[in-house]
Design a protein around this motif. Structure first.
Motif, PDB file in Angstrom:
ATOM      1  N   GLY A   1       0.801  -1.191   0.205  1.00 52.75           N
ATOM      2  CA  GLY A   1       0.019   0.016   0.053  1.00 52.75           C
ATOM      3  C   GLY A   1       0.861   1.209   0.098  1.00 52.75           C
ATOM      4  O   GLY A   1       0.495   2.189  -0.943  1.00 52.75           O
ATOM      5  N   ILE A   2       2.020   1.391   0.892  1.00 50.78           N
ATOM      6  CA  ILE A   2       2.862   2.337   0.707  1.00 50.78           C
ATOM      7  C   ILE A   2       3.633   2.551  -0.610  1.00 50.78           C
ATOM      8  O   ILE A   2       3.612   3.897  -0.863  1.00 50.78           O
ATOM      9  N   ARG A   3       3.882   1.565  -0.924  1.00 52.76           N
ATOM     10  CA  ARG A   3       4.483   1.616  -2.423  1.00 52.76           C
ATOM     11  C   ARG A   3       3.435   2.325  -3.387  1.00 52.76           C
ATOM     12  O   ARG A   3       3.919   3.155  -4.168  1.00 52.76           O
ATOM     13  N   TRP A   4       2.233   1.821  -3.368  1.00 53.51           N
ATOM     14  CA  TRP A   4       1.366   2.516  -4.507  1.00 53.51           C
ATOM     15  C   TRP A   4       1.306   3.988  -4.143  1.00 53.51           C
ATOM     16  O   TRP A   4       0.665   4.717  -4.961  1.00 53.51           O
ATOM     17  N   TRP A   5       1.052   4.132  -2.980  1.00 50.36           N
ATOM     18  CA  TRP A   5       0.636   5.858  -2.573  1.00 50.36           C
ATOM     19  C   TRP A   5       2.193   6.472  -3.045  1.00 50.36           C
ATOM     20  O   TRP A   5       1.945   7.697  -3.540  1.00 50.36           O
ATOM     21  N   LEU A   6       3.351   5.964  -2.710  1.00 48.55           N
ATOM     22  CA  LEU A   6       4.473   6.767  -3.383  1.00 48.55           C
ATOM     23  C   LEU A   6       4.335   6.896  -4.820  1.00 48.55           C
ATOM     24  O   LEU A   6       4.864   7.869  -5.386  1.00 48.55           O
ATOM     25  N   LEU A   7       4.152   5.875  -5.641  1.00 45.78           N
ATOM     26  CA  LEU A   7       3.914   5.838  -6.902  1.00 45.78           C
ATOM     27  C   LEU A   7       2.951   6.882  -7.454  1.00 45.78           C
ATOM     28  O   LEU A   7       3.055   7.421  -8.370  1.00 45.78           O
ATOM     29  N   ALA A   8       1.770   6.800  -6.992  1.00 44.14           N
ATOM     30  CA  ALA A   8       0.767   7.936  -7.155  1.00 44.14           C
ATOM     31  C   ALA A   8       1.177   9.278  -6.998  1.00 44.14           C
ATOM     32  O   ALA A   8       1.055  10.223  -7.785  1.00 44.14           O
ATOM     33  N   ALA A   9       1.841   9.507  -5.983  1.00 39.59           N
ATOM     34  CA  ALA A   9       2.363  10.892  -5.589  1.00 39.59           C
ATOM     35  C   ALA A   9       3.512  11.374  -6.582  1.00 39.59           C
ATOM     36  O   ALA A   9       3.666  12.557  -6.968  1.00 39.59           O
ATOM     37  N   ALA A  10       4.455  10.392  -6.939  1.00 39.13           N
ATOM     38  CA  ALA A  10       5.404  10.567  -8.030  1.00 39.13           C
ATOM     39  C   ALA A  10       4.747  10.990  -9.215  1.00 39.13           C
ATOM     40  O   ALA A  10       5.178  11.846 -10.031  1.00 39.13           O
ATOM     41  N   ILE A  11       3.586  10.068  -9.900  1.00 41.94           N
ATOM     42  CA  ILE A  11       3.108  10.418 -11.395  1.00 41.94           C
ATOM     43  C   ILE A  11       2.252  11.705 -11.031  1.00 41.94           C
ATOM     44  O   ILE A  11       2.392  12.408 -12.114  1.00 41.94           O
ATOM     45  N   THR A  12       1.512  12.011 -10.156  1.00 39.86           N
ATOM     46  CA  THR A  12       0.910  13.272  -9.991  1.00 39.86           C
ATOM     47  C   THR A  12       1.855  14.440 -10.041  1.00 39.86           C
ATOM     48  O   THR A  12       1.743  15.396 -10.769  1.00 39.86           O
ATOM     49  N   THR A  13       2.884  14.348  -9.389  1.00 39.09           N
ATOM     50  CA  THR A  13       3.729  15.427  -9.366  1.00 39.09           C
ATOM     51  C   THR A  13       4.557  15.646 -10.828  1.00 39.09           C
ATOM     52  O   THR A  13       4.626  16.888 -11.182  1.00 39.09           O
TER      53      THR A  13
ATOM     54  N   GLY B   1      13.188   6.724 -10.018  1.00 39.30           N
ATOM     55  CA  GLY B   1      14.150   6.236  -9.144  1.00 39.30           C
ATOM     56  C   GLY B   1      13.906   6.766  -7.673  1.00 39.30           C
ATOM     57  O   GLY B   1      14.500   6.076  -6.729  1.00 39.30           O
ATOM     58  N   TRP B   2      13.083   7.759  -7.504  1.00 39.61           N
ATOM     59  CA  TRP B   2      12.759   7.879  -6.272  1.00 39.61           C
ATOM     60  C   TRP B   2      11.976   7.065  -5.471  1.00 39.61           C
ATOM     61  O   TRP B   2      11.940   6.675  -4.292  1.00 39.61           O
ATOM     62  N   VAL B   3      10.806   6.592  -6.258  1.00 38.46           N
ATOM     63  CA  VAL B   3       9.774   5.821  -6.004  1.00 38.46           C
ATOM     64  C   VAL B   3      10.416   4.443  -5.540  1.00 38.46           C
ATOM     65  O   VAL B   3      10.396   3.688  -4.440  1.00 38.46           O
ATOM     66  N   ALA B   4      11.492   3.983  -6.283  1.00 39.69           N
ATOM     67  CA  ALA B   4      12.185   2.785  -6.158  1.00 39.69           C
ATOM     68  C   ALA B   4      13.196   2.900  -4.902  1.00 39.69           C
ATOM     69  O   ALA B   4      13.062   1.832  -4.094  1.00 39.69           O
ATOM     70  N   ARG B   5      13.481   3.869  -4.564  1.00 34.69           N
ATOM     71  CA  ARG B   5      14.460   4.221  -3.529  1.00 34.69           C
ATOM     72  C   ARG B   5      13.560   4.294  -2.195  1.00 34.69           C
ATOM     73  O   ARG B   5      14.085   3.756  -1.162  1.00 34.69           O
ATOM     74  N   ARG B   6      12.560   4.953  -2.193  1.00 34.54           N
ATOM     75  CA  ARG B   6      11.665   5.012  -1.203  1.00 34.54           C
ATOM     76  C   ARG B   6      10.857   3.703  -0.796  1.00 34.54           C
ATOM     77  O   ARG B   6      10.762   3.307   0.358  1.00 34.54           O
ATOM     78  N   SER B   7      10.567   3.148  -1.796  1.00 30.73           N
ATOM     79  CA  SER B   7       9.786   1.647  -1.658  1.00 30.73           C
ATOM     80  C   SER B   7      10.813   0.630  -1.474  1.00 30.73           C
ATOM     81  O   SER B   7      10.274  -0.336  -1.050  1.00 30.73           O
ATOM     82  N   ARG B   8      12.069   0.763  -1.404  1.00 30.83           N
ATOM     83  CA  ARG B   8      12.973  -0.362  -1.111  1.00 30.83           C
ATOM     84  C   ARG B   8      12.963  -1.247  -2.167  1.00 30.83           C
ATOM     85  O   ARG B   8      12.919  -2.416  -1.615  1.00 30.83           O
ATOM     86  N   VAL B   9      12.842  -1.191  -3.338  1.00 32.41           N
ATOM     87  CA  VAL B   9      12.701  -2.035  -4.285  1.00 32.41           C
ATOM     88  C   VAL B   9      14.080  -2.422  -4.945  1.00 32.41           C
ATOM     89  O   VAL B   9      14.763  -1.385  -5.363  1.00 32.41           O
ATOM     90  N   ARG B  10      14.602  -3.354  -5.112  1.00 35.98           N
ATOM     91  CA  ARG B  10      15.820  -3.991  -5.565  1.00 35.98           C
ATOM     92  C   ARG B  10      15.901  -4.999  -6.571  1.00 35.98           C
ATOM     93  O   ARG B  10      16.742  -5.230  -7.067  1.00 35.98           O
ATOM     94  N   ARG B  11      14.712  -5.612  -7.029  1.00 41.58           N
ATOM     95  CA  ARG B  11      14.525  -6.624  -8.100  1.00 41.58           C
ATOM     96  C   ARG B  11      13.887  -6.333  -9.295  1.00 41.58           C
ATOM     97  O   ARG B  11      12.948  -5.286  -9.419  1.00 41.58           O
TER      98      ARG B  11
END
Length: 522
Positions: A42-54, A127-137
């Motif tokens: 859920g946090i990942r999708w919120w971060l992604l939505a915020a990045a796309i809107t920005t 890149g900001w979304v990937a870093r804040r979501s801690r995705v690495r794969r």
């Protein structure tokens, strides 16, 4: 190559070193690693939505601000914020290279500088979304890439459907252009962090990877060559550019013409490379080549004042030295690749193909239709330019890789630079032609101590790990030697071993200065 990821992540956890993002030009891309503390879905999708809107808001507001500046400074123009906001809708489509139709006249010659800036914005947000979501794969990267592409494509389609006036766009073209631009930018933003580049590096041959790296160098060199041609043209055509600004009218109109020329600078740089490569460019009936010029009308803009309308002097053929220089640079870079001559020639071929493909894509994007008037089609002849780029790079590079003397060669497996001839000096304790050293041969204590000085305790494990990493360069990990490494005491595991599970002692002559703990770790 498959074991590199297993070495990278334990090294990062045990030493606490922060490697950061490794450039694509480096020998080793960012390895795939498991994230021990991933954020919730859920946090990942919120971060992604915020990045796309920005990203959408910043691109739209920047376009509206630029249009407002032009309309506010233009002569006999009434500034209206609502009109500027409405005009920013087709301007946002132009940012993503979507073709427009203005009062029935096609406009697909769109500036590349705003597109490059918006792609940089999308890549940074991804890149900001990937870093804040801690995705690495890699399997965690596709939601970011897909969401960015689909949202931008749907936004472009919605704008194309809403446009009903003098400016129109085809919804399908708008969707494809916006989605492709956002997808490419988002992929570039998360490729290294999520291991996409690592997957390519792991699955291609070392020569192919080296050729791709040199291909990026070749593309940067040809862009620099196009910039040199443009700079020389601007310096020689400065009076014509000043006269074009005078004909534009007031200072506000001159500001608008200058801004229009600035946003088309990347297009002009690619045109400079097309001129240097010999294929030239065409603006309607006007065709410019280094050897001949076909006169014709051109739009009255300061940037287009650099286009000649008559035959060029013979010294302009000196521009052919620029693509020749690019080919020599590629040949020198490929000459440093270790191995047989065929490996260097394969690297030259891969580098030339990569640079030609990138040139074809950008040259196709830089051209297009400019209305139904006398200017007509603006083209850099992408196919001919790609073929000329391939030849200009491959021919001199092959000659340099074949005939240039060998000096330093870069090893593909380690990235280190070594001499052509290996050092034949035998190491202390090594076997010689007269026979191996006797294991029971007595040695004085002082000679043994002098032959094998004790290694510092804080650098041994770093050297072992560096030697175990393929394609690694030891210089990249020299900063780890300054940090102490906490070693595990092997004796604390002795209680868990039964008598039959005791490890065998090291076989063969130990040699002077051998560390027993290091030999046990193997």
């Amino acid at each position: 190559m498959g074991g590199v990821g297993g070495v990278f992540w334990p090294l990062r956890r045990n030493t606490g070193a922060t490697f950061g993002l490794v450039s694509v030009l480096d020998s080793i891309p960012h390895a795939i690693a498991d994230a021990p503390h991933e954020r919730k879905v859920g946090i990942r999708w919120w971060l992604l939505a915020a990045a796309i809107t920005t990203v959408l808001l910043v691109g739209y507001l920047a376009t509206a601000g630029l249009i407002a500046l032009v309309t506010a400074t233009a002569t006999s123009a009434q500034f209206d914020p609502v009109v500027a906001l409405i005009a920013a809708l087709p301007g946002w489509l132009a940012l993503h290279q979507a073709a427009l139709t203005i009062t029935g006249a096609p406009l697909s010659v769109l500036p590349l500088l705003p597109t490059a800036l918006v792609m940089l914005l999308i890549a940074s947000a991804s890149g900001w979304v990937a870093r804040r979501s801690r995705v690495r794969r890699p399997d965690q990267a596709w939601p970011v890439i897909t969401a960015m592409g689909l949202v931008h494509g749907m936004a472009g389609t919605a704008i194309a459907v809403l446009l009903d006036g003098p400016v129109n766009a085809v919804p399908v073209d708008a969707f494809l252009s916006c989605a492709a631009t956002a997808t490419i930018a988002a992929t570039a933003g998360v490729a290294n962090r999520c291991g996409l580049v690592y997957l390519v590096w792991e699955r291609v041959d070392a020569v192919v990877w080296s050729g791709l790296r040199v291909g990026l160098l070749a593309f940067a060199a040809l862009i620099a060559a196009g910039g040199v041609v443009l700079l020389l043209s601007v310096c020689l055509s400065a009076p014509d550019m000043a006269a074009s600004l005078d004909r534009s009218g007031t200072a506000g109109d001159a500001i608008g013409a200058t801004l229009l020329s600035v946003v088309y600078l990347p297009n002009a740089v690619l045109a400079g490379w097309a001129f240097a490569a010999g294929t030239g460019l065409s603006v309607g009936r006007l065709a410019v080549h280094p050897l001949h010029v076909e006169p014709g009308p051109a739009p009255d803009l300061p940037l287009l004042a650099v286009l000649p309308t008559h035959a060029l002097p013979i010294w302009w053929t000196g521009c052919f030295l620029l693509p020749l220089f690019v080919g020599v640079v590629v040949g020198v870079a490929c000459r440093r690749i270790g191995g047989r001559l065929t490996r260097r020639l394969r690297a030259v071929g891969v580098a030339a193909l990569a640079a030609a493909a990138a040139t074809f894509v950008l040259a196709h994007a830089a051209g297009g239709e400019l209305g139904n008037g006398p200017f007509g089609l603006v083209t850099l002849h992408p196919l001919s330019l790609a073929a000329a780029t391939l030849c200009w790079i491959a021919a001199p590079a092959v000659a340099v890789a074949w005939f240039a003397p060998l000096t330093d060669i870069e090893d593909d497996t380690t990235g280190e630079v070594r001499d052509e001839e290996p050092d034949s000096t035998p190491e202390p304790g090594a076997a010689t032609e007269t026979g191996p050293q006797c294991e029971d041969a007595p040695q004085p204590e002082d000679e043994a101590a002098a032959a094998a000085p004790e290694e510092p305790a804080d650098t041994r494990d770093t050297e072992d790990l560096t030697a175990a990493i393929p394609h690694a360069r030891a210089a990249e990990y020299d900063h780890l030697a300054a940090k102490p490494v906490q070693e595990l005491d092997p004796t604390e595991f002795d209680a868990d071993l039964v008598e039959d599970d005791e490890p065998d002692p090291p076989r063969g002559p130990a040699g002077p200065g051998t560390d027993p703990d290091r030999a046990r770790r193997g």
